[in-house]
Every structure is written in C-alpha cells, then in structure tokens.
Design an enzyme around this catalytic site. Structure first.
Site, mmCIF file in Angstrom:
data_model
loop_
_atom_site.group_PDB
_atom_site.id
_atom_site.type_symbol
_atom_site.label_atom_id
_atom_site.label_comp_id
_atom_site.label_asym_id
_atom_site.label_seq_id
_atom_site.Cartn_x
_atom_site.Cartn_y
_atom_site.Cartn_z
ATOM 1 N N HIS A 238 -11.697 31.494 32.806
ATOM 2 C CA HIS A 238 -12.964 30.759 33.201
ATOM 3 C C HIS A 238 -13.710 31.775 33.873
ATOM 4 O O HIS A 238 -14.981 31.913 33.333
ATOM 5 C CB HIS A 238 -12.749 29.698 34.258
ATOM 6 C CG HIS A 238 -12.124 28.532 33.754
ATOM 7 N ND1 HIS A 238 -11.781 28.114 32.604
ATOM 8 C CD2 HIS A 238 -11.104 27.762 34.469
ATOM 9 C CE1 HIS A 238 -10.960 27.157 32.526
ATOM 10 N NE2 HIS A 238 -10.592 26.726 33.608
ATOM 11 N N TYR A 378 -31.370 30.156 41.184
ATOM 12 C CA TYR A 378 -32.823 30.441 42.154
ATOM 13 C C TYR A 378 -32.538 32.126 42.254
ATOM 14 O O TYR A 378 -31.579 32.683 42.206
ATOM 15 C CB TYR A 378 -32.457 29.569 43.452
ATOM 16 C CG TYR A 378 -31.202 29.762 44.324
ATOM 17 C CD1 TYR A 378 -30.228 28.694 43.783
ATOM 18 C CD2 TYR A 378 -31.046 30.551 45.049
ATOM 19 C CE1 TYR A 378 -29.023 28.750 44.608
ATOM 20 C CE2 TYR A 378 -29.775 30.559 45.969
ATOM 21 C CZ TYR A 378 -28.950 29.575 45.594
ATOM 22 O OH TYR A 378 -27.582 29.731 46.254
HETATM 23 C C1 BG6 Z 1 -8.713 23.922 35.073
HETATM 24 C C2 BG6 Z 1 -7.620 24.462 36.047
HETATM 25 O O1 BG6 Z 1 -8.461 24.873 33.994
HETATM 26 O O2 BG6 Z 1 -9.844 23.884 35.610
HETATM 27 C C3 BG6 Z 1 -7.598 23.387 37.164
HETATM 28 O O3 BG6 Z 1 -6.187 24.443 35.435
HETATM 29 C C4 BG6 Z 1 -8.856 23.405 37.728
HETATM 30 O O4 BG6 Z 1 -6.931 23.967 38.251
HETATM 31 C C5 BG6 Z 1 -10.050 23.035 36.745
HETATM 32 O O5 BG6 Z 1 -9.151 22.478 38.747
HETATM 33 C C6 BG6 Z 1 -11.410 23.073 37.196
HETATM 34 O O6 BG6 Z 1 -12.392 22.795 36.269
HETATM 35 P P1 BG6 Z 1 -13.971 22.257 36.781
HETATM 36 O O7 BG6 Z 1 -14.551 21.816 35.355
HETATM 37 O O8 BG6 Z 1 -13.601 20.830 37.674
HETATM 38 O O9 BG6 Z 1 -14.504 23.374 37.520
#
Ligand code: BG6
Length: 484
Positions: A238, A378
């Site tokens: 992510h 912002y």
């Molecule tokens: C997932 C992880 O990919 O993303 C989780 O495996 C995490 O551990 C989640 O809680 C968070 O996603 P979001 O969209 O709620 O930020």
C-alpha cells in the site's frame, strides 16, 4: 456487445474477505445499476452451502435501505453457488459446465475469476481454472489479492507460475489502496496543475513522509499477521503504491502501461531498505484500554507464536537516486494498535532562500494529502497575521472533501476496482515488474530481521508508536509539527 454475459466467479466464497468485502461490494454495484446487465455471481468454495446459507453469511454486511429489499432479492437471485475443492479437476469441470450452460445463448461469455483464497491454494486453483474453466467465447480475467509471495524469490515463483498460465493483460493484482479516491488524485494533482510540478523536486522539497496508522490490533488474526508483519502487510504494497504515484516522473499518457512503466522506473532507482535506517516496534497491551483488543498485547494473542519478534510498527527511509529526488529522504511509516486511524502523505518544502523576515519564525510549507479518514488536501503555509506589522502565522489552504464535495459519497476502493476489471482497464492494478521491484527493495531487510531475530521496540496500544521513530524523522530532515 449487446448480448454479452458476465460471470463474476468468487473462489473462496465462504471466506472472510468474501463475506465482509466482496459480496457487499457486488451488492452495492448491483443496487446502483453499475454492473453490465446480464451479470451473475458464482460462488465457489469447499463448504456445502445453499444460496440461502450464502446470503446469510454476508447479508449483515450489506447496506440495504428501506425499499431496497426487492432489489436485494433480485441480487440474490443472480447468485449461484457451487461447492468444490481447489484441487479437483472434476469439481472445476462442474463449475465450467454451469458457466457454459448459462452462456449457451450468447457468443460472448465473459468471466472474471476472483481469488479470495489463502496463498497456499493459489497455484492449484489457478491451474484448474486455466485448464478447466477458461471460457471460449469471450474474455477471461483473473483477479488476485496479496500476499503475492513473502519475499523476492517466492514472489518470482508465483509470477512464473501465473505467467505460464495467463497473459499479463489477463491478470489483475489488487492493491486496494489504488482504488482510493485520493490515491488516484495524486496523478491529477501532480500532472494537471502547473503549480506543483516545478516545486516537486530536491530543490524545493526537504522530505516526504507517508504514514499508515490503525487503532486496532490483530483482533484474533495474529496467526496470519505473524507470518507477514507490518512491512509485508502495509509498506511493501500500500505505501509503496502511494510512493510510486508521488515520486514517479510524468507518464507519457494515462494508458495503464505508460503509468506502470513510470512506477517501475522510479522503483529501479531505489537501493534496498536498511536496518540502520529503520525502527521497528511491537505493541504491548494497554491495561486501561476500553476493549479486550486494546488490553491485549501482540504477544498475548494466543494465535501469535510465543516470543515472536514480528514488527507491528515500522518506520524506514528510502532514497531515490535520480535527478529529481537525490538527497530527499522518503519516510515510510506504518503501525497497528496506534492512537488513530490515518493514512496520509506529507511533503515538506524547504524554507525560501534569502529570507527577508529573519527571526520571525517562518515555518516550512507543507502539503498534506489525507487519504483517509476525512479525505482532504491542505497546504500549510505562512501568512501575515491580520492587522500586525509583518507578524506571521501558519495557516492552511484547506480542501476537505466533506465541505468541498458536501453530499458526495466517495466510492469504496473495491467498488471502483471491480468496475475497472469489467472495463478491462489495468491502470489501478499492480504489474508484475512493479511487484518484483518492491520485493527487491524489502527482501534483504526482511531476511535480516528474521535471521537475526531483531527485537522490535515495545510501544503501548493506543500510543503514537516507539519514540525512536521520531528520532528517525528528525535525522531525516522531517520536522514534526502536528499530531501525526
Ligand atoms: C489490508 C491489511 O491490506 O489493509 C490489513 O492486510 C489492514 O491489515 C487493511 O487493516 C487496511 O485497509 P484500509 O483500507 O482500511 O486502510
């Protein structure tokens, strides 16, 4: 095509992700008439379930407003469920027959195979899908979720397997952060505005930090989490996707390949993350916590192996060795069981040269993009205190979505991603070479902390994480100014 039929096949239909996310999202798309007509949903899993059992498993997670009951009923009517195992050709052939039967009247039967499965069945399930269920009249697409391996080698192995079965155009690797509105907006902000691009480099930017914080612990999923840890769970995927969109050069076009080419290019200019430039943490229970989850430390979770040194928090620094970014630290920080839920990027700009207001306390400008919650963009900047003689104060140009787009409900990541899969647009999906590069960056560090059993620093559930992380920020030219 007018008479085309679409089948969304959910493998692992009785599992957690399917119940909590996939079916509720499919319902919401159906409810809002966003799916092509003639779309049906085919669940596949080992458990023997009736359609009614399946409905019961996810209905509570679906938003069904008054007056929508009939539509929900119509949605359920479009569902099929087939019980079968993931290693039986016979079972997959049965699945195929049922798809063929439905498609008998069309010469365009399009199939989306969504793998909501644990990684150890990826290989066999994909093999059987390819051999027994690949449709012959329309297109076929396969959708996978992380984990894509657990290091460079295992990820390559999976890639080799997938590439022996499918073309890259048929594979949709989900990183659901790419479905978030403000993550996608990074491209528009950077490349549709004249104002940011000239400042977006090492002449002007002092440091950048990308943060993910969650106020929840493992909630009983500790066994799963422990095999991965926060770097594999959040940072390698992510945060690196956000990183790529923020750091890459301007793509030649908005075409998926052009965008993904640029992401790979910037990744290739990053040396592997190092232990010297990292801080790891693991949370302890908070005795005064309000919930059981908060009271329980990571190691108190019975599904976590005793004495585990898996980090639940990590902060680390990457440097990009290219003309635009040389010398600018990029800090990536992620943690579970912290004080709040937040995902954001903060770009800190250098102070202006030739300061004519010395000693008046000018602070750095800072551009903040908050991905969630309460989405916002912002710019923190200096302004003259009204009515003063060049007194200065920091203020904000604030675009908070709930105000600027009052009443607009932002689509959920998965909603958007599903529609993209049906459209055959891969912009918001991860290409194999991106994946490989991100693993290259993190694998040596992951192996080192695992081999040397590097002990993470304790932090309390509900805190901001280990204090040492603040030291890392300070050492990397990031000035702590807020509540992050
Ligand atoms: C997932 C992880 O990919 O993303 C989780 O495996 C995490 O551990 C989640 O809680 C968070 O996603 P979001 O969209 O709620 O930020």
């Amino acid at each position: 095509q007018e008479d085309a039929l679409y089948s969304i096949i959910i493998l692992g239909a009785s599992g957690d992700l399917a119940k909590k996310k996939i079916y509720p999202v499919l319902w919401s798309l159906f409810r809002d008439d966003l799916l092509p007509k003639n779309t049906s949903f085919v669940g596949y899993a080992r458990s023997k379930l009736s359609i009614d059992d399946l409905r019961k498993s996810f209905q509570a997670n679906c938003k069904i407003m008054k007056g929508e009951e009939e539509k929900f009923f119509a949605f359920i009517k479009n569902n099929l469920y087939i019980s079968g195992s993931y290693d039986s050709s016979e079972d997959f052939k049965r699945l195929n027959e049922s798809l063929n039967e439905r498609e008998a009247k069309t010469n365009a039967g399009n199939r989306v195979f969504y793998l909501s499965l644990p990684p150890f069945v990826f290989d066999t399930a994909t093999q059987h899908i390819r051999e027994n269920c690949w449709g012959k009249t329309g297109w076929n697409r396969i959708v996978l979720e992380k984990p894509f391996g657990h290091d460079l080698e295992s990820s390559r192995k999976l890639a080799t397997h997938l590439n022996s079965l499918f073309t890259e155009e048929e594979i949709y690797r989900i990183d659901h952060y790419l479905g978030k509105e403000l993550v996608q907006n990074l491209i528009t902000l950077r490349f549709a505005n004249r104002i940011f691009n000239p400042a977006w480099n090492n002449h002007n930017v002092a440091s950048v930090m990308i943060t993910f914080k969650e106020p929840i612990g493992t909630q009983g999923r500790g066994g799963y989490f422990d095999e991965y840890g926060i770097i594999r769970d959040i940072i390698q995927n992510h945060l690196m996707q956000i990183f790529c969109l923020a750091a890459m050069e301007k793509p030649v076009s908005l075409n998926a390949e052009d965008i993904r080419d640029e992401k790979v290019r910037v990744l290739r200019r990053i040396a592997p993350a190092t232990i010297e430039n990292s801080v790891f943490g693991q949370y302890l229970g908070n005795p005064t916590g309000k919930t059981e989850d908060e009271k329980m430390g990571y190691l108190d979770d019975p599904t976590v192996p005793k004495g585990s040194v898996t980090p639940t928090f990590a902060a680390l620094v990457l440097k990009i060795d290219n003309e635009r970014w040389e010398g600018v630290p990029w800090i990536l920080r992620a943690g579970k069981a912290l004080n709040e839920r937040k995902a954001e990027i903060r770009v800190q700009f250098k102070k202006p040269d030739g300061d004519i207001m010395p000693g008046t306390g000018a602070k750095r400008d800072e551009l903040v993009i908050r991905f969630q919650p309460n989405e916002a963009i912002y710019l923190k900047m200096m302004t003259k205190t009204p009515n003063s003689h060049f007194g200065m104060e920091e203020t904000e140009l604030d675009m908070t979505y709930s105000k600027r787009y009052e009443g607009v409900v932002l689509a959920e990541a998965y909603q958007l991603l599903f529609l993209e899969i049906l459209r055959g647009r891969q912009i918001h999906f991860v290409r194999n070479d991106e994946l490989e590069e991100t693993w290259r960056i993190f694998t040596p560090l992951l192996h080192q902390i695992e081999n040397e059993k590097v002990k993470p620093i304790d932090y309390e559930f509900g805190s901001r994480g280990p204090r040492d992380a603040d030291r890392l920020l300070a050492e990397n030219n990031f000035i702590y100014t807020g509540t992050y």
